[in-house]
Scaffold this motif. Structure first.
Motif, mmCIF file in Angstrom:
data_model
loop_
_atom_site.group_PDB
_atom_site.id
_atom_site.type_symbol
_atom_site.label_atom_id
_atom_site.label_comp_id
_atom_site.label_asym_id
_atom_site.label_seq_id
_atom_site.Cartn_x
_atom_site.Cartn_y
_atom_site.Cartn_z
ATOM 1 N N LEU A 96 0.825 -1.202 0.000
ATOM 2 C CA LEU A 96 0.000 0.000 0.000
ATOM 3 C C LEU A 96 0.863 1.258 0.000
ATOM 4 O O LEU A 96 0.554 2.232 -0.703
ATOM 5 C CB LEU A 96 -0.947 0.005 1.201
ATOM 6 C CG LEU A 96 -2.323 -0.640 0.989
ATOM 7 C CD1 LEU A 96 -2.206 -2.087 0.543
ATOM 8 C CD2 LEU A 96 -3.165 -0.557 2.259
ATOM 9 N N HIS A 156 -4.501 4.887 3.793
ATOM 10 C CA HIS A 156 -3.779 3.792 3.148
ATOM 11 C C HIS A 156 -2.459 3.445 3.829
ATOM 12 O O HIS A 156 -1.873 2.403 3.519
ATOM 13 C CB HIS A 156 -3.507 4.136 1.685
ATOM 14 C CG HIS A 156 -4.733 4.464 0.900
ATOM 15 N ND1 HIS A 156 -5.815 3.612 0.801
ATOM 16 C CD2 HIS A 156 -5.064 5.577 0.170
ATOM 17 C CE1 HIS A 156 -6.744 4.173 0.045
ATOM 18 N NE2 HIS A 156 -6.323 5.358 -0.331
ATOM 19 N N HIS A 194 -6.305 0.705 -1.752
ATOM 20 C CA HIS A 194 -6.707 1.741 -2.704
ATOM 21 C C HIS A 194 -7.705 1.176 -3.724
ATOM 22 O O HIS A 194 -7.486 0.090 -4.291
ATOM 23 C CB HIS A 194 -5.516 2.266 -3.491
ATOM 24 C CG HIS A 194 -4.332 2.661 -2.672
ATOM 25 N ND1 HIS A 194 -3.564 1.745 -1.965
ATOM 26 C CD2 HIS A 194 -3.751 3.869 -2.461
ATOM 27 C CE1 HIS A 194 -2.579 2.383 -1.357
ATOM 28 N NE2 HIS A 194 -2.678 3.664 -1.637
#
Length: 286
Positions: A180, A194, A212
């Motif tokens: 991520l 994230h 995401h």
């Protein structure tokens, strides 16, 4: 604050470096696109990623609203989906003209309360001035809602290559915090949900780090190359239906009996996290 929609026109280079970064991230054996090569479908999200200046960022990591995007008060932002029409190919390293504008701002009511949907229109023109890509991106803003019970933090062992074949038109998707973080960097995405566990769980109320939406969509698009599908893509419609959380098992697979070709990211539940529908001219397998 007064705000009115306006068009931003920029001239930009389809940067080969984030394209190479995504190839390294997927690590799936497909040929890496370099300068002069055709850009795979949707990879302009990487090649044209823009870094906002630090002083423009809001508390969630995104640029503060009220300049290009409207000053929506709702705290949670989600990339909900959109549609991309491919008129002509683009090549890595070439120069494009980008025209971006807010197409509409719509208030709605959903299961979680008030929503605001912002539709952003993007047009990309190649070096000859020919329209290459028309795109609509749907951004959804909503209230933070109740705080969900936090998941156990992800294990420390790296997930390795994120895509593993599980069958015909079926690939397992493994995620970890490093994946991520690398995708956030490649796409210039500073949204804290994230990579910032305390913010994601204690402020926005998620049970863990959020995968995401564009990462799920790009992984679905990558299935075309992995399966040797060579038909020219004319249009892609993508929708992020519900969050996928880091470390949770997920499988990319074809949605049976769906026409045109539709791919989805599925967890243990029958409802997909994300879907990608592909219109193409001709089909074939390399």
């Amino acid at each position: 604050m007064s705000w009115a929609p306006h068009t931003i026109v920029t001239t930009e280079t389809l940067d080969p470096h984030p394209v190479a970064a995504l190839s390294a991230l997927f690590d799936d054996g497909t040929p890496a696109a370099g300068p002069g090569d055709a850009l795979p479908p949707l990879w302009h999200w990487l090649a044209l990623a823009r870094w906002p200046v630090s002083s423009a960022l809001g508390v969630d990591g995104h640029p503060a609203r009220g300049s290009f995007l409207p000053p929506v008060e709702l705290p949670r932002r989600m990339f909900a989906g959109g549609e991309v029409v491919f008129h002509a190919p683009l090549t890595v390293g070439s120069t494009v003209r980008r025209e971006s504008s807010v197409e509409s701002v719509t208030e709605k009511s959903g299961r979680s309360g008030k929503l605001v949907v912002v539709a952003v229109a993007i047009r990309l023109y190649d070096e000859s001035g020919r329209l290459a890509i028309e795109e609509r991106q749907d951004l959804v803003y909503r209230d933070s809602g109740a705080v969900a019970p936090a998941m156990e933090p992800a294990v420390l062992d790296p997930a390795g290559a994120p895509l593993t074949r599980a069958g015909e038109w079926a690939w397992d998707l493994a995620t970890d915090p490093t994946l991520l973080m690398r995708f956030s960097a490649a796409t210039s995405n500073p949204h804290r949900i994230h990579y910032d566990w305390p913010y994601a769980t204690r402020v926005e109320g998620y049970p863990g780090l959020v995968v995401h939406g564009p990462l799920m969509t790009l992984a679905l698009a990558e299935m075309l190359r992995l399966e040797g599908h060579t038909g020219r893509v004319r249009r892609m419609r993508h929708r992020n239906r519900r969050p996928l959380f880091c470390g949770r098992p997920a499988r990319l697979r074809r949605v049976e009996d769906a026409e045109p070709l539709t791919l989805g990211v599925f967890g243990p539940d029958p409802e997909p996290h994300s879907t990608l529908t592909i219109d193409q001219e001709g089909t074939g397998h390399g």
